[in-house]
Design an enzyme around this catalytic site. Structure first.
Site, PDB file in Angstrom:
ATOM      1  N   ASP A 356       0.831  -1.219   0.042  1.00 27.21           N
ATOM      2  CA  ASP A 356       0.229   0.024  -0.123  1.00 27.21           C
ATOM      3  C   ASP A 356       0.987   1.186  -0.104  1.00 27.21           C
ATOM      4  OD1 ASP A 356      -2.583  -0.644  -0.245  1.00 27.21           O
ATOM      5  OD2 ASP A 356      -2.686  -1.496   1.785  1.00 27.21           O
ATOM      6  N   THR A 357       0.255   2.433  -0.592  1.00 27.46           N
ATOM      7  CA  THR A 357       1.032   3.424  -0.885  1.00 27.46           C
ATOM      8  C   THR A 357       0.262   4.583  -0.665  1.00 27.46           C
ATOM      9  OG1 THR A 357       2.186   1.845  -2.443  1.00 27.46           O
ATOM     10  CG2 THR A 357       2.300   4.559  -2.852  1.00 27.46           C
ATOM     11  N   VAL A 358       0.882   5.832  -1.012  1.00 30.70           N
ATOM     12  CA  VAL A 358       0.058   7.114  -1.137  1.00 30.70           C
ATOM     13  C   VAL A 358       0.737   7.921  -2.329  1.00 30.70           C
ATOM     14  CG1 VAL A 358      -0.954   7.610   1.351  1.00 30.70           C
ATOM     15  CG2 VAL A 358       1.644   8.423   0.832  1.00 30.70           C
ATOM     16  N   SER A 375       5.910   5.068   0.376  1.00 31.37           N
ATOM     17  CA  SER A 375       5.085   3.606   0.339  1.00 31.37           C
ATOM     18  C   SER A 375       5.423   2.914   1.467  1.00 31.37           C
ATOM     19  CB  SER A 375       5.086   2.968  -0.740  1.00 31.37           C
ATOM     20  OG  SER A 375       4.588   1.572  -0.691  1.00 31.37           O
TER      21      SER A 375
END
Length: 560
Positions: A356-358, A375
């Site tokens: 998962d990441t932004v 991330s």
């Protein structure tokens, strides 16, 4: 059931603009712009706040990458902020412990912690591309303030925090409780404080990179890793550096799309666009069976190449120019059948040819842009929390191959294949910035980038519409050894049934919180270029910024 239908208009402004997956982070970036900072300064402020507000997705214990557009020179610069494999970690060591290609390390294993690159990446982004008007301490102050006084947790954030909380509660992770409230994940609307993370940020602000990679924080990182069977050392941390890199690009029908080169997977998006260039995309109809089938088949080919060739170019030879050549990509596209889905997952050889990441983005008042992504890899990464630090350590080593002959095989000092890929688009003819954009979500990232870009270019959608539109995702599933196609709610049942008849293994409709499968994106565009494309005359009022934020997250775009 979570409703995702967006009723937003794009944010339109003439000053600076920020867009991220969390309103407090978006606001922090805008405040930095108003204080005189530029796009790079604001991006780091957003990264820090997101480390607090979305710790399951991102953090200072992970990696980062960015692209920076300099409006004065109309040049694009890149920074690879990913970390490297510990020097003591080898395939032989893992084999002796019973791990190999068929029996990989579990996703929470401490030996999946490569050197966390985010802290150095933030410092280097500010020093290389920042305005020089604000100190790192001033840039990190919004995150420090929020961490100390607390912030109310948003709805989607609360859902994902709870879903990943179990790894914070494991017996081998005594400090996981620092990211919980009384042993449980925070609820929507509940105030969460993280004074330990505030202290980590203060030490980074005061001492720079040494404040993270040497001293108290470094010792805490090594301690929790060694207690859980890992081999990362103080020397591994001390020797870490980010790398300024030359971005790579391709031209798609007059628009130049920029990505970071390998070890990142940005070339997957560029290869897919090269394959699609010869087709009349608009004629196929948006999200029709014909359209989805064509894109999916192009994605399969580019993903197959990417899964083999996306490796550390300082350790193995990566044929970047050959992979991105129009000739090679056109040859690959000839393997596409418009009637039947392919079932193989085979990479090509361009040298034979003649999660998962932004993600967030900023465009400042001068027209500079920073496309940035940070991330943990998978949710909370390994979940391991160093004592007194307030963050988890990522598990980016999960993306290494344990096959000795694979270009992306694990090796000491090597960077793994990296899924986090910021993007920019400029005019091929003039160099003018068109948009800064990206979509997070592991292997979804190149697929999401291509989909939102084509939504704008081929179907005339504004940035918000381009992000709102239903998306699809294809991935090769092991050990089944088959391609799976997931279709978001909003894609028609007729299209889904047509795709099944062509041989696709289809999951439809994907709805509610499961839509996280399709990533979360942000876009800031200069002018209404998508309305004028393919004839970009320069008369589209490029002084106006148009921004969109993905409805699959809690975030928003702000401007002034």
């Amino acid at each position: 059931m979570l409703e995702f239908a967006s009723r937003r208009s794009p944010v339109v402004c003439t000053g600076g603009c920020t867009a991220s997956s969390q309103p407090l982070a978006t606001g922090a970036g805008l405040d930095i712009l108003k204080k005189g900072g530029n796009a790079a300064d604001a991006a780091v402020a957003i990264a820090a706040v997101l480390s607090l507000t979305e710790p399951f997705s991102t953090g200072i214990g992970g990696d980062c990458n960015c692209l920076f557009y300099d409006t004065k020179t109309q040049s694009v610069f890149g920074l690879n902020g990913s970390g490297r494999c510990p020097q003591a970690l080898t395939l032989d060591l893992l084999n002796s412990e019973g791990f190999d290609e068929k029996n990989p390390l579990p996703s929470v294993h401490a030996n999946l912690v490569t050197v966390p690159g985010a802290a150095a990446g933030w410092c280097d982004t500010v020093s290389l591309f920042g305005s020089k008007k604000l100190s790192l301490a001033e840039i990190l102050q919004p995150a420090i303030n929020l961490a100390e006084r607390g912030f109310p947790v948003t709805e989607i954030t609360a859902f994902h925090w709870e879903r990943g909380a179990s790894i914070l509660q494991s017996p081998g992770n005594p400090h996981g409780k620092d990211l919980l409230i009384e042993g449980r994940s925070p609820k929507s609307g509940q105030i969460f404080k993280n004074p330990l993370l505030a202290q980590t940020f203060k030490e980074l602000a005061q001492f720079g990179k040494k404040g993270f990679y040497e001293g108290r924080i470094a010792r805490a990182i090594v301690d929790i890793i060694k207690k859980n069977g890992g081999v990362l050392s103080l020397d591994d941390l001390k020797e870490h550096i980010s790398t300024e890199v030359t971005p790579t690009f391709t031209d798609y029908k007059g628009v130049r799309i920029w990505e970071l080169p390998p070890n990142g997977q940005g070339i997957i998006a560029l290869m897919a666009l090269n394959m699609l260039e010869r087709y009349n995309i608009k004629e196929l109809g948006h999200n029709s069976a014909d359209y989805i089938h064509l894109l999916v088949e192009a994605f399969k080919l580019s993903l197959a190449d990417g899964s083999w060739f996306c490796a550390d170019p300082t350790k193995v030879q990566v044929p970047l120019n050959e992979l991105l050549s129009k000739q090679y990509c056109q040859q690959r596209s000839q393997l596409i059948s418009l009637q039947r889905a392919s079932s193989q997952c085979l990479h090509g050889n361009p040298c034979e040819a003649s999660g998962d990441t932004v993600y967030f983005t900023v465009v400042d008042e001068e027209g500079n842009a920073c496309s940035f992504i940070n991330s943990n890899c998978l949710t909370f990464g390994t979940g391991l929390v160093p004592e007194g630090c307030g963050f988890t350590l990522h598990n980016r080593g999960f993306q290494f191959s344990l096959g000795a002959e694979h270009p992306n095989s694990l090796a000491p000092g090597k960077r793994p294949c990296h899924s986090i890929i910021p993007a920019l688009a400029t005019s091929s003819a003039t160099g003018q910035l068109l948009c800064s954009f990206g979509v997070m979500g592991g292997i979804m990232q190149p697929q999401g980038q291509v989909q939102v870009l084509l939504n704008m270019m081929e179907f005339g959608m504004n940035p918000q519409e381009a992000l709102d539109a239903p998306r699809f995702r294809v991935e090769y599933e092991k050990p089944d050894g088959a391609w799976k196609l997931s279709l978001e709610e909003g894609i028609s049942q007729l299209a889904a049934q047509d795709l099944i008849t062509r041989g696709h293994s289809v999951s439809w409709p994907v709805s509610g919180h499961d839509r996280s499968l399709f990533g979360r994106g942000q876009i800031i565009a200069k002018g209404m270029w998508w309305k004028l494309w393919p004839v970009l005359t320069g008369e589209d009022n490029p002084g106006v910024l148009w921004a969109g934020s993905d409805p699959r997250a809690d975030g928003c775009a702000f401007g002034y």
